[in-house]
Design a protein around this motif. Structure first.
Motif, PDB file in Angstrom:
ATOM      1  N   ASN A 120       1.902   1.283 -11.376  1.00 15.74           N
ATOM      2  CA  ASN A 120       2.698   1.874 -12.452  1.00 15.74           C
ATOM      3  C   ASN A 120       2.645   0.996 -13.702  1.00 15.74           C
ATOM      4  OD1 ASN A 120       4.541  -0.205 -11.985  1.00 15.74           O
ATOM      5  ND2 ASN A 120       6.118   1.118 -11.090  1.00 15.74           N
ATOM      6  N   ASN A 121       3.371   1.398 -14.747  1.00 16.99           N
ATOM      7  CA  ASN A 121       3.298   0.661 -16.008  1.00 16.99           C
ATOM      8  C   ASN A 121       4.050  -0.657 -15.980  1.00 16.99           C
ATOM      9  OD1 ASN A 121       1.658   2.587 -17.136  1.00 16.99           O
ATOM     10  ND2 ASN A 121       3.309   3.665 -18.195  1.00 16.99           N
ATOM     11  N   GLN A 122       4.827  -0.898 -14.923  1.00 19.32           N
ATOM     12  CA  GLN A 122       5.464  -2.199 -14.733  1.00 19.32           C
ATOM     13  C   GLN A 122       4.552  -3.162 -13.968  1.00 19.32           C
ATOM     14  OE1 GLN A 122       7.440   0.804 -14.270  1.00 19.32           O
ATOM     15  NE2 GLN A 122       7.917   0.358 -16.408  1.00 19.32           N
ATOM     16  N   GLY A 123       3.401  -2.682 -13.539  1.00 20.60           N
ATOM     17  CA  GLY A 123       2.454  -3.536 -12.831  1.00 20.60           C
ATOM     18  C   GLY A 123       2.682  -3.627 -11.338  1.00 20.60           C
ATOM     19  N   THR A 124       3.492  -2.726 -10.773  1.00 21.82           N
ATOM     20  CA  THR A 124       3.730  -2.705  -9.330  1.00 21.82           C
ATOM     21  C   THR A 124       2.689  -1.832  -8.650  1.00 21.82           C
ATOM     22  OG1 THR A 124       6.109  -2.981  -9.697  1.00 21.82           O
ATOM     23  CG2 THR A 124       5.409  -2.209  -7.532  1.00 21.82           C
ATOM     24  N   LEU A 125       2.056  -2.371  -7.619  1.00 18.55           N
ATOM     25  CA  LEU A 125       1.013  -1.672  -6.884  1.00 18.55           C
ATOM     26  C   LEU A 125       1.572  -1.106  -5.587  1.00 18.55           C
ATOM     27  CD1 LEU A 125      -0.423  -4.153  -8.471  1.00 18.55           C
ATOM     28  CD2 LEU A 125      -2.311  -3.754  -6.888  1.00 18.55           C
ATOM     29  N   VAL A 126       0.978  -0.007  -5.125  1.00 15.90           N
ATOM     30  CA  VAL A 126       1.260   0.501  -3.781  1.00 15.90           C
ATOM     31  C   VAL A 126      -0.046   0.914  -3.117  1.00 15.90           C
ATOM     32  CG1 VAL A 126       3.592   1.287  -4.317  1.00 15.90           C
ATOM     33  CG2 VAL A 126       1.667   2.876  -4.555  1.00 15.90           C
ATOM     34  N   GLY A 127       0.025   1.007  -1.806  1.00 17.17           N
ATOM     35  CA  GLY A 127      -1.124   1.421  -1.010  1.00 17.17           C
ATOM     36  C   GLY A 127      -0.771   1.277   0.455  1.00 17.17           C
ATOM     37  N   TYR A 128      -1.771   0.964   1.265  1.00 13.85           N
ATOM     38  CA  TYR A 128      -1.490   0.750   2.676  1.00 13.85           C
ATOM     39  C   TYR A 128      -2.451  -0.273   3.247  1.00 13.85           C
ATOM     40  CZ  TYR A 128      -5.241   4.185   3.612  1.00 13.85           C
ATOM     41  OH  TYR A 128      -6.432   4.869   3.667  1.00 13.85           O
ATOM     42  N   VAL A 129      -2.002  -0.921   4.299  1.00 14.63           N
ATOM     43  CA  VAL A 129      -2.809  -1.905   5.018  1.00 14.63           C
ATOM     44  C   VAL A 129      -3.039  -1.395   6.433  1.00 14.63           C
ATOM     45  CG1 VAL A 129      -2.004  -3.867   3.650  1.00 14.63           C
ATOM     46  CG2 VAL A 129      -0.738  -3.193   5.711  1.00 14.63           C
ATOM     47  N   GLY A 130      -4.003  -2.020   7.117  1.00 15.85           N
ATOM     48  CA  GLY A 130      -4.288  -1.549   8.455  1.00 15.85           C
ATOM     49  C   GLY A 130      -5.075  -2.534   9.276  1.00 15.85           C
ATOM     50  N   THR A 144       3.847  -6.899  -5.884  1.00 12.46           N
ATOM     51  CA  THR A 144       4.056  -7.437  -7.226  1.00 12.46           C
ATOM     52  C   THR A 144       3.314  -8.773  -7.310  1.00 12.46           C
ATOM     53  OG1 THR A 144       6.210  -8.255  -6.445  1.00 12.46           O
ATOM     54  CG2 THR A 144       6.205  -6.232  -7.759  1.00 12.46           C
ATOM     55  N   ASN A 145       3.878  -9.795  -6.713  1.00 10.63           N
ATOM     56  CA  ASN A 145       3.175 -11.077  -6.621  1.00 10.63           C
ATOM     57  C   ASN A 145       2.655 -11.347  -5.216  1.00 10.63           C
ATOM     58  OD1 ASN A 145       3.682 -11.820  -9.360  1.00 10.63           O
ATOM     59  ND2 ASN A 145       5.794 -12.278  -8.775  1.00 10.63           N
ATOM     60  N   ARG A 146       3.070 -10.491  -4.277  1.00 11.58           N
ATOM     61  CA  ARG A 146       2.629 -10.618  -2.892  1.00 11.58           C
ATOM     62  C   ARG A 146       2.820  -9.281  -2.204  1.00 11.58           C
ATOM     63  NH1 ARG A 146       6.987 -10.936   0.544  1.00 11.58           N
ATOM     64  NH2 ARG A 146       9.018 -11.265  -0.448  1.00 11.58           N
ATOM     65  N   TYR A 147       2.222  -9.150  -1.022  1.00  9.94           N
ATOM     66  CA  TYR A 147       2.404  -7.939  -0.230  1.00  9.94           C
ATOM     67  C   TYR A 147       3.818  -7.892   0.349  1.00  9.94           C
ATOM     68  CZ  TYR A 147      -2.586  -6.822  -0.218  1.00  9.94           C
ATOM     69  OH  TYR A 147      -3.865  -6.481  -0.580  1.00  9.94           O
ATOM     70  N   GLN A 148       4.459  -6.743   0.193  1.00  6.47           N
ATOM     71  CA  GLN A 148       5.729  -6.478   0.858  1.00  6.47           C
ATOM     72  C   GLN A 148       5.570  -5.172   1.626  1.00  6.47           C
ATOM     73  OE1 GLN A 148       9.150  -6.097  -1.712  1.00  6.47           O
ATOM     74  NE2 GLN A 148      10.409  -5.198  -0.082  1.00  6.47           N
ATOM     75  N   LEU A 149       5.655  -5.241   2.949  1.00  4.45           N
ATOM     76  CA  LEU A 149       5.514  -4.048   3.761  1.00  4.45           C
ATOM     77  C   LEU A 149       6.782  -3.205   3.673  1.00  4.45           C
ATOM     78  CD1 LEU A 149       3.738  -5.440   6.945  1.00  4.45           C
ATOM     79  CD2 LEU A 149       2.728  -4.518   4.853  1.00  4.45           C
ATOM     80  N   LEU A 150       6.599  -1.910   3.545  1.00  3.86           N
ATOM     81  CA  LEU A 150       7.723  -0.983   3.509  1.00  3.86           C
ATOM     82  C   LEU A 150       8.193  -0.707   4.937  1.00  3.86           C
ATOM     83  CD1 LEU A 150       6.482   1.394   0.678  1.00  3.86           C
ATOM     84  CD2 LEU A 150       8.126  -0.487   0.532  1.00  3.86           C
ATOM     85  N   PRO A 151       9.316  -0.014   5.126  1.00  2.00           N
ATOM     86  CA  PRO A 151       9.814   0.230   6.488  1.00  2.00           C
ATOM     87  C   PRO A 151       8.711   0.730   7.408  1.00  2.00           C
ATOM     88  CG  PRO A 151      11.416   0.993   4.895  1.00  2.00           C
ATOM     89  CD  PRO A 151      10.220   0.562   4.105  1.00  2.00           C
ATOM     90  N   SER A 152       8.771   0.328   8.661  1.00  2.00           N
ATOM     91  CA  SER A 152       7.675   0.561   9.604  1.00  2.00           C
ATOM     92  C   SER A 152       7.355   2.043   9.781  1.00  2.00           C
ATOM     93  CB  SER A 152       8.000  -0.064  10.962  1.00  2.00           C
ATOM     94  OG  SER A 152       9.196   0.487  11.496  1.00  2.00           O
TER      95      SER A 152
END
Length: 323
Positions: A120-130, A144-152
């Motif tokens: 987004n325009n604030q520079g926050t990324l989303v996606g998925y890992v696996g 943002t500055n590191r990966y933060q996993l969303l609820p499982s």
């Protein structure tokens, strides 16, 4: 070109612009366009390698890669580009391109694969890992500055708007369901068009938190939906087509995606003022030699990108609305 506003206007018509190819390449697909008209996507180069590109004002530029393949999936209004790259598409790292320079975002702990899909325009990324087979675990992330996993329960994150709402998929133990993850930490399952035993996927969101994607219908088909005011609405499909998918919505409520008769019979569509339109029929200039296939993104100026076949070859296109 001016920013679109809500409210009924005449049905738009378009001029088609050929995004083209990298030097020596034979294939290109456009995935995203920002509000300045910059386009990103994937294309082959003269060595036949798959590369991320950025296109501006008629010029396609190859972006650096970590290995043999790279794909650019999103560009924000500051020109920051996200996607993924690696030795092949089975084991990519999330990537960020800033002013043409590649930043390897690596992977999350315990997850050796990462796909960044939106910024987004604030520079926050989303996606998925696996993880690779046989334990193909998936987890949505925000970065943002590191990966933060969303609820499982949330397995995929496909888009984030400037309000911080993230849309993707949760797994309820039996089926995948469309869901937004809200800034206060609330995870809201949106349901489906066909009850609890069906699937749905949220793929896009605009500034008004309107959400689009696809859902199974009672007859088992996949159908594009719009979710707003707490309700999921079936957007329908083109006459003679069985299914549809909505992938992008702008702030004026224009929705793009495609209609499908089967996996290989696709047609890009625009949902506008409650009606569905075949984009092929809305192009007034530049269509010679083209058969359009999928629309992937629409910006707030009404510009649309995707891919089709130009003289039998897969090629990225841009549709500019005519005044």
């Amino acid at each position: 070109m001016k920013r679109l506003t809500r409210g009924f206007q005449s049905v738009p018509s378009f001029e088609l612009v050929d995004i083209g190819l990298l030097p020596g390449g034979s294939y290109s697909i456009a995935w995203s366009i920002n509000n300045a008209g910059l386009v990103v996507g994937e294309a082959t180069n003269t060595q036949g390698k798959l590369r991320a590109f950025v296109w501006q004002a008629g010029q396609m530029t190859e972006l650096p890669a970590l290995g043999r393949v790279a794909v650019a999936r999103w560009i924000n209004d500051q020109g920051r580009i996200v996607g993924y790259s690696g030795a092949d598409l089975r084991y990519p790292h999330s990537c960020l391109w800033v002013n043409g320079e590649l930043i390897d975002l690596g992977v999350a702990p315990n997850y050796p694969i990462a796909w960044a899909l939106c910024i987004n325009n604030q520079g926050t990324l989303v996606g998925y890992v696996g993880r690779p087979r046989p334990n193909e675990a998936r987890r949505a992330f925000v970065y943002t500055n590191r990966y933060q996993l969303l609820p499982s329960a949330m397995k995929y994150a496909y888009a984030i708007n400037n309000n911080g709402w993230i849309v993707g998929v949760v797994y309820d133990g039996e089926r995948e369901k469309a869901a937004p993850y809200q800034p206060d930490g609330t995870l809201l399952e949106l349901g489906t068009l066909a009850g609890a035993n069906a699937r749905s996927v949220a793929l896009g969101i605009n500034a008004d938190n309107q959400i689009i994607g696809w859902s199974n219908t009672p007859d088992g088909r996949a159908r594009a939906f719009l979710w707003q005011n707490g309700q999921m609405v079936d957007l329908g499909t083109l006459p003679g087509y069985r299914e549809s998918t909505a992938v992008s919505i702008n702030d004026a409520g224009w929705i793009v995606g495609w209609a499908a008769k089967g996996e290989r019979q696709l047609m890009p569509v625009l949902w506008y003022d409650g009606q569905i339109y075949n984009l092929q029929y809305l192009v007034q200039h530049g269509l010679s030699g083209w058969t359009l296939r999928r629309a992937h993104a629409v910006n707030n100026l009404g510009q649309i990108v995707g891919y089709g076949f130009y003289r039998g070859r897969t090629r990225a296109f841009l549709l500019n609305p005519l005044p």
